[in-house]
Enzyme design. Structure first.
Site, mmCIF file in Angstrom:
data_model
loop_
_atom_site.group_PDB
_atom_site.id
_atom_site.type_symbol
_atom_site.label_atom_id
_atom_site.label_comp_id
_atom_site.label_asym_id
_atom_site.label_seq_id
_atom_site.Cartn_x
_atom_site.Cartn_y
_atom_site.Cartn_z
ATOM 1 N N GLY A 14 97.113 -7.648 6.788
ATOM 2 C CA GLY A 14 96.480 -8.873 6.310
ATOM 3 C C GLY A 14 96.183 -8.940 4.831
ATOM 4 O O GLY A 14 97.003 -8.597 3.975
ATOM 5 N N SER A 139 81.876 -13.269 4.247
ATOM 6 C CA SER A 139 82.508 -14.433 4.876
ATOM 7 C C SER A 139 81.581 -15.636 4.770
ATOM 8 O O SER A 139 80.351 -15.493 4.827
ATOM 9 C CB SER A 139 82.807 -14.157 6.352
ATOM 10 N N TYR A 165 79.727 -11.359 14.310
ATOM 11 C CA TYR A 165 80.509 -11.339 13.069
ATOM 12 C C TYR A 165 79.706 -11.931 11.902
ATOM 13 O O TYR A 165 79.622 -11.335 10.820
ATOM 14 C CB TYR A 165 81.798 -12.132 13.272
#
Length: 277
Positions: A14, A139, A165
């Site tokens: 990724g 994030s 997450y």
């Protein structure tokens, strides 16, 4: 551009893989990290062929295991006399609850505790260089968290994958901001970033195969910017989205939240003290 020695965790897939390739193209010595040696060798050789770089090295470590993390730091320290940039890129999204060694929920273990411990273990090497950077991948998902169920950490028995997450990324930003204060005046900066909603294995674990994410090159560009751009090296404790410094959530900026994540990291990694400067 001065060639630097840069460790990118999670760089066999990724965004991390593309970040490693771009840094190699720029002439940096890139330390590639992954869990699987065979795959790691394949990625290293692929990047070497694509870039012509002869400054690539491979390190293997399972970031769910504290001793593996310590061994990784020791190997890097023994092999190199300097480390200019640490990019804590590795991350996971777990659709189902899994438990890492020590009974720690996997998402928290990889996304928060691994960079906490690896940064601690590599800090003496980072401080040995003249001017260095720590880059923590967070994030935009952290903005969805408005309160933290501290009783649910670290085991995560009341498990929701997205919440786990997002909470782990609040922890990353909180850790970044607290560490920045400790490192003031040392020549080491630490910043966090959101790479974008990118088509990676992590996004597909959340949204399915047709995730609609942007190409990994877009996320890698943000990581490379924070890791190498002169202006990004002049600030510390900041949070970036799309190469733009922006304010993280109020929760991540809360001093009490930062303190609790810090003590959680200390307790779960067995660190007794951070030696800075």
């Amino acid at each position: 551009m001065t060639a630097e020695t840069i460790l990118v965790t999670g760089s066999t897939d990724g965004i991390g893989r593309v970040t490693a390739r771009i840094l190699a193209e720029q002439g940096h010595r890139v330390l590639i990290h992954g869990r699987n040696r065979e795959k790691g060798r394949s990625v290293r050789d692929s990047i070497r062929e694509a870039t012509g770089s002869d400054q690539l090295d491979l390190f293997i470590a399972d970031l769910t295991d504290r001793q593996n993390i310590r061994d990784l730091a020791a190997d890097v320290t023994e092999t190199y006399g300097r480390l200019d940039v640490l990019i804590n890129n590795a991350g996971v999204f777990q659709p189902e609850r899994e438990v890492a060694p020590g009974g720690i929920e996997m998402t928290l273990a990889v996304n928060f505790l691994a960079p906490f411990l690896l940064t601690h273990e590599l800090l003496p090497l980072l401080e040995a260089s003249r001017s260095t950077r720590i880059v923590n991948v967070a994030s935009i998902a952290h903005r969805s968290v408005h309160a933290i169920d501290w009783e649910n950490l670290p085991a995560g028995e009341n498990y929701d994958p997205y919440t786990a997450y997002a909470v782990s990324k609040v922890g990353v930003i909180a850790f970044t901001r607290r560490l920045a204060g400790m490192l003031e005046g040392t020549g080491v900066t630490v910043n966090s970033l959101h790479p974008g909603v990118i088509d990676t294995k992590l996004l597909r674990a959340y949204a399915g195969e047709n995730s609609g994410g942007a190409p990994p090159e877009q996320g890698a560009a943000v990581e490379v910017y924070v890791a190498t751009a002169p202006e990004a090296g002049e600030v510390s404790g900041r949070y970036f989205e799309k190469k733009q410094e922006t304010m993280p959530s109020a929760l991540a900026r809360d001093a009490g939240v930062q303190k609790r994540f810090w003590h959680l990291g200390m307790e779960l990694t067995g660190i007794e003290e951070w030696q800075v400067g």
